[in-house]
Motif scaffolding. Structure first.
Motif, PDB file in Angstrom:
ATOM      1  N   ALA A 203      28.989  32.396 -28.240  1.00  0.00           N
ATOM      2  CA  ALA A 203      29.112  33.861 -28.254  1.00  0.00           C
ATOM      3  C   ALA A 203      27.789  34.519 -28.635  1.00  0.00           C
ATOM      4  O   ALA A 203      27.373  35.522 -28.034  1.00  0.00           O
ATOM      5  N   ALA A 204      27.118  33.953 -29.644  1.00  0.00           N
ATOM      6  CA  ALA A 204      25.844  34.533 -30.078  1.00  0.00           C
ATOM      7  C   ALA A 204      24.783  34.403 -28.985  1.00  0.00           C
ATOM      8  O   ALA A 204      23.980  35.321 -28.768  1.00  0.00           O
ATOM      9  N   ILE A 205      24.778  33.276 -28.304  1.00  0.00           N
ATOM     10  CA  ILE A 205      23.801  33.073 -27.220  1.00  0.00           C
ATOM     11  C   ILE A 205      24.059  34.079 -26.093  1.00  0.00           C
ATOM     12  O   ILE A 205      23.129  34.715 -25.579  1.00  0.00           O
ATOM     13  N   ALA A 206      25.326  34.248 -25.739  1.00  0.00           N
ATOM     14  CA  ALA A 206      25.661  35.182 -24.659  1.00  0.00           C
ATOM     15  C   ALA A 206      25.258  36.610 -25.024  1.00  0.00           C
ATOM     16  O   ALA A 206      24.727  37.355 -24.183  1.00  0.00           O
ATOM     17  N   ALA A 207      25.490  36.989 -26.278  1.00  0.00           N
ATOM     18  CA  ALA A 207      25.133  38.339 -26.720  1.00  0.00           C
ATOM     19  C   ALA A 207      23.620  38.542 -26.681  1.00  0.00           C
ATOM     20  O   ALA A 207      23.133  39.606 -26.258  1.00  0.00           O
ATOM     21  N   ALA A 208      22.870  37.526 -27.126  1.00  0.00           N
ATOM     22  CA  ALA A 208      21.406  37.643 -27.129  1.00  0.00           C
ATOM     23  C   ALA A 208      20.874  37.750 -25.701  1.00  0.00           C
ATOM     24  O   ALA A 208      19.961  38.541 -25.410  1.00  0.00           O
ATOM     25  N   ARG A 209      21.432  36.973 -24.795  1.00  0.00           N
ATOM     26  CA  ARG A 209      20.962  37.012 -23.403  1.00  0.00           C
ATOM     27  C   ARG A 209      21.242  38.395 -22.789  1.00  0.00           C
ATOM     28  O   ARG A 209      20.401  38.940 -22.058  1.00  0.00           O
ATOM     29  N   ALA A 210      22.393  38.931 -23.087  1.00  0.00           N
ATOM     30  CA  ALA A 210      22.716  40.267 -22.577  1.00  0.00           C
ATOM     31  C   ALA A 210      21.751  41.306 -23.139  1.00  0.00           C
ATOM     32  O   ALA A 210      21.296  42.221 -22.421  1.00  0.00           O
ATOM     33  N   ALA A 211      21.428  41.180 -24.421  1.00  0.00           N
ATOM     34  CA  ALA A 211      20.500  42.124 -25.056  1.00  0.00           C
ATOM     35  C   ALA A 211      19.107  42.019 -24.433  1.00  0.00           C
ATOM     36  O   ALA A 211      18.408  43.035 -24.256  1.00  0.00           O
ATOM     37  N   LEU A 212      18.678  40.809 -24.082  1.00  0.00           N
ATOM     38  CA  LEU A 212      17.373  40.622 -23.435  1.00  0.00           C
ATOM     39  C   LEU A 212      17.348  41.321 -22.074  1.00  0.00           C
ATOM     40  O   LEU A 212      16.373  42.021 -21.738  1.00  0.00           O
ATOM     41  N   ARG A 213      18.384  41.144 -21.305  1.00  0.00           N
ATOM     42  CA  ARG A 213      18.429  41.794 -19.985  1.00  0.00           C
ATOM     43  C   ARG A 213      18.334  43.313 -20.124  1.00  0.00           C
ATOM     44  O   ARG A 213      17.610  43.992 -19.387  1.00  0.00           O
ATOM     45  N   THR A 214      19.072  43.839 -21.106  1.00  0.00           N
ATOM     46  CA  THR A 214      19.086  45.289 -21.320  1.00  0.00           C
ATOM     47  C   THR A 214      17.705  45.781 -21.733  1.00  0.00           C
ATOM     48  O   THR A 214      17.204  46.798 -21.223  1.00  0.00           O
ATOM     49  N   ALA A 215      17.071  45.049 -22.642  1.00  0.00           N
ATOM     50  CA  ALA A 215      15.756  45.473 -23.144  1.00  0.00           C
ATOM     51  C   ALA A 215      14.712  45.419 -22.036  1.00  0.00           C
ATOM     52  O   ALA A 215      13.867  46.322 -21.910  1.00  0.00           O
ATOM     53  N   ALA A 216      14.734  44.388 -21.227  1.00  0.00           N
ATOM     54  CA  ALA A 216      13.766  44.252 -20.142  1.00  0.00           C
ATOM     55  C   ALA A 216      13.963  45.348 -19.107  1.00  0.00           C
ATOM     56  O   ALA A 216      12.992  45.893 -18.553  1.00  0.00           O
ATOM     57  N   ALA A 217      15.209  45.689 -18.837  1.00  0.00           N
ATOM     58  CA  ALA A 217      15.488  46.740 -17.842  1.00  0.00           C
ATOM     59  C   ALA A 217      15.141  48.116 -18.378  1.00  0.00           C
ATOM     60  O   ALA A 217      14.729  49.012 -17.607  1.00  0.00           O
ATOM     61  N   ALA A 218      15.279  48.321 -19.691  1.00  0.00           N
ATOM     62  CA  ALA A 218      15.020  49.643 -20.276  1.00  0.00           C
ATOM     63  C   ALA A 218      13.538  49.958 -20.315  1.00  0.00           C
ATOM     64  O   ALA A 218      13.151  51.133 -20.227  1.00  0.00           O
ATOM     65  N   ALA A 219      12.688  48.953 -20.472  1.00  0.00           N
ATOM     66  CA  ALA A 219      11.234  49.218 -20.562  1.00  0.00           C
ATOM     67  C   ALA A 219      10.498  48.175 -19.726  1.00  0.00           C
ATOM     68  O   ALA A 219       9.799  47.307 -20.252  1.00  0.00           O
ATOM     69  N   PRO A 220      10.641  48.241 -18.425  1.00  0.00           N
ATOM     70  CA  PRO A 220      10.084  47.170 -17.574  1.00  0.00           C
ATOM     71  C   PRO A 220       8.574  47.049 -17.663  1.00  0.00           C
ATOM     72  O   PRO A 220       8.044  45.944 -17.682  1.00  0.00           O
ATOM     73  N   ASP A 221       7.854  48.176 -17.734  1.00  0.00           N
ATOM     74  CA  ASP A 221       6.398  48.086 -17.786  1.00  0.00           C
ATOM     75  C   ASP A 221       5.934  47.493 -19.104  1.00  0.00           C
ATOM     76  O   ASP A 221       5.050  46.619 -19.133  1.00  0.00           O
ATOM     77  N   ALA A 222       6.511  47.957 -20.194  1.00  0.00           N
ATOM     78  CA  ALA A 222       6.134  47.430 -21.502  1.00  0.00           C
ATOM     79  C   ALA A 222       6.496  45.953 -21.613  1.00  0.00           C
ATOM     80  O   ALA A 222       5.742  45.155 -22.191  1.00  0.00           O
ATOM     81  N   PHE A 223       7.616  45.608 -21.050  1.00  0.00           N
ATOM     82  CA  PHE A 223       8.047  44.220 -21.098  1.00  0.00           C
ATOM     83  C   PHE A 223       7.065  43.345 -20.314  1.00  0.00           C
ATOM     84  O   PHE A 223       6.651  42.272 -20.779  1.00  0.00           O
ATOM     85  N   ALA A 224       6.651  43.803 -19.145  1.00  0.00           N
ATOM     86  CA  ALA A 224       5.710  43.037 -18.320  1.00  0.00           C
ATOM     87  C   ALA A 224       4.377  42.880 -19.040  1.00  0.00           C
ATOM     88  O   ALA A 224       3.773  41.788 -19.018  1.00  0.00           O
ATOM     89  N   ARG A 225       3.901  43.975 -19.723  1.00  0.00           N
ATOM     90  CA  ARG A 225       2.639  43.880 -20.460  1.00  0.00           C
ATOM     91  C   ARG A 225       2.749  42.887 -21.617  1.00  0.00           C
ATOM     92  O   ARG A 225       1.805  42.156 -21.903  1.00  0.00           O
ATOM     93  N   ALA A 226       3.908  42.875 -22.264  1.00  0.00           N
ATOM     94  CA  ALA A 226       4.097  41.945 -23.380  1.00  0.00           C
ATOM     95  C   ALA A 226       3.996  40.497 -22.907  1.00  0.00           C
ATOM     96  O   ALA A 226       3.402  39.648 -23.588  1.00  0.00           O
ATOM     97  N   LEU A 227       4.544  40.225 -21.758  1.00  0.00           N
ATOM     98  CA  LEU A 227       4.467  38.855 -21.223  1.00  0.00           C
ATOM     99  C   LEU A 227       3.038  38.512 -20.819  1.00  0.00           C
ATOM    100  O   LEU A 227       2.556  37.397 -21.061  1.00  0.00           O
ATOM    101  N   GLN A 228       2.343  39.488 -20.200  1.00  0.00           N
ATOM    102  CA  GLN A 228       0.994  39.232 -19.696  1.00  0.00           C
ATOM    103  C   GLN A 228      -0.026  39.077 -20.823  1.00  0.00           C
ATOM    104  O   GLN A 228      -1.014  38.346 -20.675  1.00  0.00           O
ATOM    105  N   SER A 229       0.192  39.744 -21.936  1.00  0.00           N
ATOM    106  CA  SER A 229      -0.787  39.737 -23.017  1.00  0.00           C
ATOM    107  C   SER A 229      -0.463  38.733 -24.117  1.00  0.00           C
ATOM    108  O   SER A 229      -1.180  38.655 -25.120  1.00  0.00           O
TER     109      SER A 229
END
Length: 850
Positions: A203-229
């Motif tokens: 349950a905790a893993i599923a909740a965390a994965r859902a939260a990651l999807r939401t966060a990445a979709a909410a700030a796609p540019d910032a998320f991409a910069r975080a991965l690149q840097s």
């Protein structure tokens, strides 16, 4: 009912198996279309390669990624059910190949990805045999790679962030994902991942994965910069895994299948893991879709005896259980609740019936006189095993040394000396493995360890004293340290033998390559006469009797041709001498050398006609397995190309024209003898105690070489057309092998009509004619009599004298097909054009199904 009676009862339902190799090019639908053909042959069970989800494009299915799913690439569950129904409609069942020892370390393997992401806290941590005291080594990058992580990427479907390493996606641990989410201010999602470091329930893993999807979709540019840097170097050093150069296998900390780093060992000894791995095959058994199980590489398991017992309990008494087990010289099959092996020991004994011991020795002596083969077979095997242990099994040796150092009396031994002694002891071990699961060791197992020490005293006396300490500790040390050491040693001795003998020495000691087979023994005498009769009489009813498998080095008819060389070695030596002189000018920089040239001539003779492409594939493998001129990891490409050019010239170049004429003339002269040997092998396979196992397509002439050559497409249409028509006696020089197909159909029809004949004991029939081999099997309903020539000269006989072995009267002639033969005074007439003879008592109908 006794265990022997239970085995006989189970085996009685298995008239003959037909092995198929499932992959993208041969699916369930393809096998379904063969159901009428298999029924016409008389097959009782399809013997299926692994059907479980495997790596994309798998050619064989042993690189499984999920044992709980049927492969979609093969047709999925629906396709398998259609296949089972089509077979059942023709009276055919299924034997399923299962793989409890290993899985593929692949992104498609959810259990492996779980462990890479969560480490020892993963729900799947117990599935694999991993040392979690250090990061899981991923041997994927080159020696010159300074930054293993190429980039980061989001796998939205899986709900995780992956590092890209050598093009592969590897999940970051939860703490690393949390740090990246912190950088974009997704604090709740970050905390959800951070909490997974302590407790990772579903349950905790599923909740965390859902939260990651939401966060990445909410700030796609910032998320991409975080991965690149991101600091890739820092990330790499903090994961549950570590990318290492592919040559640095000493860094590996998981048990592999042999030395294959992308196949990771499975802990089938854990009841939960056993249940997961076997859930699907056992469900198919209980539903009645599968009637037998074939266990791949049982010697790789922690406790093969315990595993066999657990599988029998789970599968029930009605299920046929076969194990892939290679028995050493004079090694009996252990008393486990199984029905038998997949039959390599039988294959080698059948082949031996057609080998002249004297001629084989002459060919061996020829190479020894030239200095091309040196030392005793025992010495050569020891050296080959020792070399592969040093070259290919350093991580396994290091793990074994770690465990040995904890045994009483070995704590103070320097690590280097301890590792070297362990390698020597493994190289001297006489069989694939022992089976000590508790102390005191059985007499059989103690004898194996003592024999290894005895051999070491002769082969490497400098290691004997230290090895003696190890043996005494292994046979006497109780508790967890002793158990862990014995398990590691036993799980390594098998791979050392397989890679040292099968995949090294068999490509070096090539005097007569027909005897260089899985399960053979180059140091053993060629059995004949009473010894061969005794071996055949000891065959159990429950074991398989193959002439070829997906792992054999040569096809049955390839071996049959080569066996002929042992009956006239001087003729072959004269040919080789002439060819060497004639072809000296075709070499480049003295390549191939004399030993490889010898192998080339035998291979081309045995597999003729052969294309340049097929020959190139075979010789590349032969060279790299022999490790005399490079290896798979360090190939000598200059030598290889020179050899390939030499072979190509022989096959299709102007310089090989006379060679091709010589080969064709040889085959013209030997065709009838080769066909008789091929048919004789098939008749023994079908009439000796046991379950005949026919490898895909080999019901006609099988002139294949080692895999992947023996996995080439089969011309099913030709076989179907032949099986649908009348099969009369084939011509004496039957190069297509039609006589084999006719024999299979006739003898399996006889087995179907009169199973009691094939459950009856084996009785040797001594004949007064030289070069003949005969036996009978007698049941209440009649007698089965088999006689065949095992030398070329013997085939000229026109009559046999069986003494009092056969009663006078008329016998139905099964082979050659049709008619009867009269026995008077123990004598019966033989057709010299078709001397391979099978007779049935008048009470047993022998006509093939029409």
């Amino acid at each position: 009912m006794t265990a022997e009676a239970q085995t006989a009862a189970r085996a009685g339902r298995f008239r003959a198996t037909y092995r198929v190799q499932f992959n993208d090019n041969f699916t369930f639908a393809d096998a379904e279309r063969l159901a009428p053909y298999l029924a016409a042959l008389g097959i009782s069970h399809l013997y299926a390669s692994p059907i479980f989800a495997a790596r994309a494009g798998s050619a064989h299915g042993y690189d499984m990624v999920d044992p709980t799913r049927i492969s979609d690439a093969l047709g999925g569950e629906a396709g398998f059910r259609r296949l089972a129904a089509a077979l059942r409609a023709k009276g055919i069942g299924i034997i399923l190949d299962i793989v409890p020892n290993h899985m593929a370390a692949d992104a498609a393997n959810p259990y492996w990805m779980d462990v890479l992401e969560f480490g020892k806290a993963a729900a799947s941590a117990g599935v694999f045999d991993i040392d979690f005291s250090r990061p899981i080594a991923l041997p994927w990058v080159g020696d010159d790679v300074s930054e293993p992580i190429e980039s980061l990427r989001l796998d939205a479907a899986a709900g995780r962030i992956e590092a890209v390493v050598a093009g592969n996606g590897v999940p970051l641990r939860p703490a690393s994902v949390a740090l990246l989410l912190d950088r974009i201010g997704a604090l709740e999602a970050a905390e959800a991942f951070r909490s997974l470091e302590a407790e990772a329930d579903e349950a905790a893993i599923a909740a965390a994965r859902a939260a990651l999807r939401t966060a990445a979709a909410a700030a796609p540019d910032a998320f991409a910069r975080a991965l690149q840097s991101a600091d890739l170097t820092a990330l790499h050093t903090t994961q549950h895994w570590r990318a290492v150069p592919w040559r640095r296998t000493e860094a590996l900390n998981y048990r592999r299948f042999f030395e294959v780093s992308h196949l990771v060992g499975v802990r089938a000894e854990d009841p939960a893991v056993f249940e997961m791995v076997h859930r699907l095959p056992l469900a198919l058994v209980r539903e009645g879709l599968v009637q037998g199980l074939r266990v791949d590489h049982i010697d790789g398991l922690c406790d093969p005896a315990g595993y066999a017992g657990a599988l029998r309990d789970a599968a029930g008494e009605d299920t046929l259980i076969l194990i892939e087990k290679i028995l050493g010289r004079d090694e009996p099959l252990r008393d486990w609740p199984i029905d038998g092996t997949t039959g390599y020991e039988r294959l080698n004994l059948i082949n031996a019936a057609f080998v002249s011991a004297r001629g084989r020795a002459r060919l061996q002596r020829a190479l020894e006189d030239e200095g091309l083969i040196e030392g005793s077979p025992e010495r050569r095997l020891f050296d080959a095993k020792h070399a592969v242990l040093d070259r290919s099994f350093r991580p396994e040796l290091a793990r074994l040394a770690d465990r040995a150092a904890k045994l009483p009396g070995l704590e103070a031994v320097p690590r280097g000396a301890l590792t070297a002694t362990l390698a020597a002891l493994l190289a001297a071990f006489p069989v694939y493995r022992s089976y000590i699961d508790a102390l005191p060791a059985s007499l059989e197992d103690e004898a194996l360890w003592r024999e290894a020490l005895r051999r070491l005293e002769h082969l490497s006396p400098g290691d004997a004293a230290a090895a003696g300490q190890i043996v005494e500790a292994a046979l006497g040390a109780g508790g967890e340290p002793g158990d862990l050491f014995r398990t590691a040693f036993q799980q390594l001795s098998g791979p050392a033998m397989a890679k040292g003998y099968e995949d090294t020495e068999l490509y070096r000691s090539v005097a007569l390559t027909s005897v260089n087979e899985v399960g053979s023994d180059l140091g053993a005498e060629t059995p004949a006469g009473d010894a061969l009769h005794a071996s055949f009489a000891a065959f159990s009813l429950g074991g398989q009797t193959p002439l070829a498998t997906h792992d054999t080095k040569r096809g049955a008819d390839t071996r049959a041709r080569l066996n002929l060389l042992s009956h006239d070695p001087e003729d072959w030596l004269a040919h080789v001498k002439r060819w060497r002189e004639r072809h000296a000018g075709l070499k480049q920089n003295d390549a191939p050398d004399a030993l490889d040239e010898w192998l080339i001539y035998q291979t081309l003779f045995a597999a003729w006609p052969i294309t340049t492409e097929r020959a190139r594939g075979y010789f590349e493998k032969a060279l790299r397995e022999a490790k005399r001129h490079g290896s798979w990891t360090d190939p000598d490409t200059a030598y290889e190309e020179a050899l390939h050019g030499f072979v190509a010239e022989l096959i299709e170049g102007e310089g090989g024209a006379d060679f091709r004429s010589d080969i064709e003339a040889l085959h013209q002269r030997l065709a009838a003898d080769a066909a008789r040997f091929g048919l004789g092998q098939t008749v023994l396979q079908l009439t000796l105690p046991g379950i005949p196992d026919i490898y895909r397509g080999t019901e006609l002439a099988d002139l294949s070489l080692v895999d992947p050559d023996n996995r080439r497409p089969v011309d099913w249409e030709r076989r179907i057309a032949l099986a649908e028509g009348p099969l009369e006696a084939a011509p004496a020089g039957d190069r297509e092998g039609v006589a084999k197909l006719a024999a299979i159909r006739a003898l399996l029809a006889l087995r179907a009509a009169h199973p009691a004949l094939f459950a009856a004991p084996y009785e040797a029939v001594p004949l007064r004619q030289e070069g003949w081999f005969a036996f009978k099997r007698v049941a209440e309903e009649g007698t089965l009599f088999v006689a065949l020539p095992v030398t070329p000269a013997a085939a000229r006989a026109t009559a046999l004298d069986t003494g009092t072995a056969l009663r006078d009267g008329d016998f139905t002639r099964v082979l050659p097909p049709e008619g009867t033969v009269s026995v008077a005074g123990g004598r019966l007439a033989i057709d010299p054009d078709h001397p391979v003879t099978v007779l049935a008592h008048p009470g047993a109908s022998s006509g093939p199904a029409t």
